[in-house]
Structure formats: structure tokens, C-alpha cells
Design a protein around this motif. Structure first.
Motif, PDB file in Angstrom:
ATOM      1  N   LEU A  89       0.821  -1.212   0.000  1.00  0.00           N
ATOM      2  CA  LEU A  89       0.000   0.000   0.000  1.00  0.00           C
ATOM      3  C   LEU A  89       0.854   1.261   0.000  1.00  0.00           C
ATOM      4  CD1 LEU A  89      -2.907  -0.917   2.430  1.00  0.00           C
ATOM      5  CD2 LEU A  89      -3.023  -0.601  -0.041  1.00  0.00           C
ATOM      6  N   ALA A  90       1.941   1.248   0.743  1.00  0.00           N
ATOM      7  CA  ALA A  90       2.829   2.416   0.760  1.00  0.00           C
ATOM      8  C   ALA A  90       3.467   2.628  -0.609  1.00  0.00           C
ATOM      9  CB  ALA A  90       3.903   2.245   1.820  1.00  0.00           C
ATOM     10  N   SER A  91       3.823   1.551  -1.284  1.00  0.00           N
ATOM     11  CA  SER A  91       4.410   1.703  -2.614  1.00  0.00           C
ATOM     12  C   SER A  91       3.382   2.190  -3.629  1.00  0.00           C
ATOM     13  CB  SER A  91       5.042   0.394  -3.071  1.00  0.00           C
ATOM     14  OG  SER A  91       4.038  -0.567  -3.321  1.00  0.00           O
ATOM     15  N   LEU A  92       2.119   1.773  -3.459  1.00  0.00           N
ATOM     16  CA  LEU A  92       1.080   2.272  -4.360  1.00  0.00           C
ATOM     17  C   LEU A  92       0.789   3.756  -4.129  1.00  0.00           C
ATOM     18  CD1 LEU A  92      -1.650  -0.510  -4.528  1.00  0.00           C
ATOM     19  CD2 LEU A  92      -0.118   0.238  -6.329  1.00  0.00           C
ATOM     20  N   LEU A  93       0.772   4.159  -2.874  1.00  0.00           N
ATOM     21  CA  LEU A  93       0.427   5.540  -2.554  1.00  0.00           C
ATOM     22  C   LEU A  93       1.544   6.524  -2.857  1.00  0.00           C
ATOM     23  CD1 LEU A  93      -1.480   4.986   0.793  1.00  0.00           C
ATOM     24  CD2 LEU A  93      -2.447   5.530  -1.444  1.00  0.00           C
ATOM     25  N   THR A  94       2.776   6.072  -2.882  1.00  0.00           N
ATOM     26  CA  THR A  94       3.900   6.985  -3.077  1.00  0.00           C
ATOM     27  C   THR A  94       4.587   6.840  -4.428  1.00  0.00           C
ATOM     28  OG1 THR A  94       5.419   5.424  -2.030  1.00  0.00           O
ATOM     29  CG2 THR A  94       4.379   7.074  -0.616  1.00  0.00           C
ATOM     30  N   ARG A  95       4.000   6.122  -5.328  1.00  0.00           N
ATOM     31  CA  ARG A  95       4.659   5.938  -6.626  1.00  0.00           C
ATOM     32  C   ARG A  95       4.558   7.192  -7.476  1.00  0.00           C
ATOM     33  NH1 ARG A  95       0.496   2.114  -9.980  1.00  0.00           N
ATOM     34  NH2 ARG A  95      -1.216   3.596  -9.908  1.00  0.00           N
ATOM     35  N   ALA A  96       5.498   7.302  -8.403  1.00  0.00           N
ATOM     36  CA  ALA A  96       5.529   8.446  -9.311  1.00  0.00           C
ATOM     37  C   ALA A  96       4.533   8.200 -10.441  1.00  0.00           C
ATOM     38  CB  ALA A  96       6.933   8.620  -9.876  1.00  0.00           C
ATOM     39  N   PRO A  97       4.028   9.255 -11.038  1.00  0.00           N
ATOM     40  CA  PRO A  97       3.108   9.064 -12.169  1.00  0.00           C
ATOM     41  C   PRO A  97       3.810   8.374 -13.329  1.00  0.00           C
ATOM     42  CG  PRO A  97       3.590  11.392 -11.849  1.00  0.00           C
ATOM     43  CD  PRO A  97       4.212  10.649 -10.713  1.00  0.00           C
ATOM     44  N   LEU A  98       3.041   7.616 -14.104  1.00  0.00           N
ATOM     45  CA  LEU A  98       3.636   6.851 -15.192  1.00  0.00           C
ATOM     46  C   LEU A  98       4.109   7.736 -16.336  1.00  0.00           C
ATOM     47  CD1 LEU A  98       1.201   3.811 -15.302  1.00  0.00           C
ATOM     48  CD2 LEU A  98       3.481   3.935 -14.321  1.00  0.00           C
TER      49      LEU A  98
END
Length: 110
Positions: A89-98
Motif C-alpha cells: 500500500l505504501a508503494s502504491l500511494l507513493t509511486r511516481a506518475p507513469l
């Protein structure tokens, strides 16, 4: 079986272990330049969740009278699952836009 103890211990281990790992990776490692050689900080992002899970399992093992091994194993498995969910969940919430938009328009060469 002390189900409350198992649930609380595994939830606490997941929050402490995965939370510390997420805090290190977002707070400290994100501000540094790309690491060419992994150091102590990178290693600690892996060892903190494992240590928290082991401590929670030992705590449950020592504080139960019957079915100690089963409850300790259940605590470890539940804490591992919760830790993975928190990290995901943390990786999903803090990922950069594609597809990030450029700040300036490129100049046409022509």
C-alpha cells in the motif's frame, strides 16, 4: 487460544516493522542520490520487519499456556501478511506518475 493476543501482537509487529522500513525508505533513502552500493540503511529496511515479527512471535510464545507453537506460528504468518500489505500500500500511494508531463515545451529543431 488467545486470539486477541495473536491479533494485537501481529498487528503491532507489522505496523512497527513495516512502518520503520517505509519511514527509512521514504525519509532517508529518497533524499539520497541513487545508491551504488547498499549500505546499513538499505539492509535495515529488510531486517527491521523480520526482527519485529520474531519479537512478536516470541512474546506470544512466552505469554500463552497451551498451543504455544501454533500461536507463535500464527502470529508470524499474520504479521508477515500484514507487513507485506502495508509495504504494498505504501508503494502504491507513493509511486511516481507513469507519464509525467514535461515542465517546459521542447524546442523544435528546424
Amino acid at each position: 487460544m488467545r486470539l486477541k493476543l495473536v491479533l494485537i501482537a501481529s498487528l503491532l509487529a507489522a505496523v512497527v516493522g513495516a512502518g520503520a522500513s517505509i519511514a527509512i525508505s521514504l525519509g532517508v533513502l529518497a533524499s539520497l542520490r541513487p545508491l551504488s552500493s547498499p549500505g546499513f540503511l538499505v539492509l535495515s529496511t529488510y531486517t527491521l520487519p523480520v526482527a519485529a515479527i520474531i519479537l512478536a512471535s516470541i512474546f506470544v510464545y512466552r505469554h500463552t499456556a497451551r498451543r504455544r507453537k501454533l500461536q507463535a506460528l500464527l502470529t508470524a504468518m499474520l504479521a508477515i501478511l500484514l507487513s507485506l500489505v502495508l509495504i504494498f500500500l505504501a508503494s502504491l500511494l507513493t509511486r511516481a506518475p507513469l507519464n509525467p508531463q514535461p515542465l517546459t515545451k521542447p524546442r523544435n529543431a528546424g
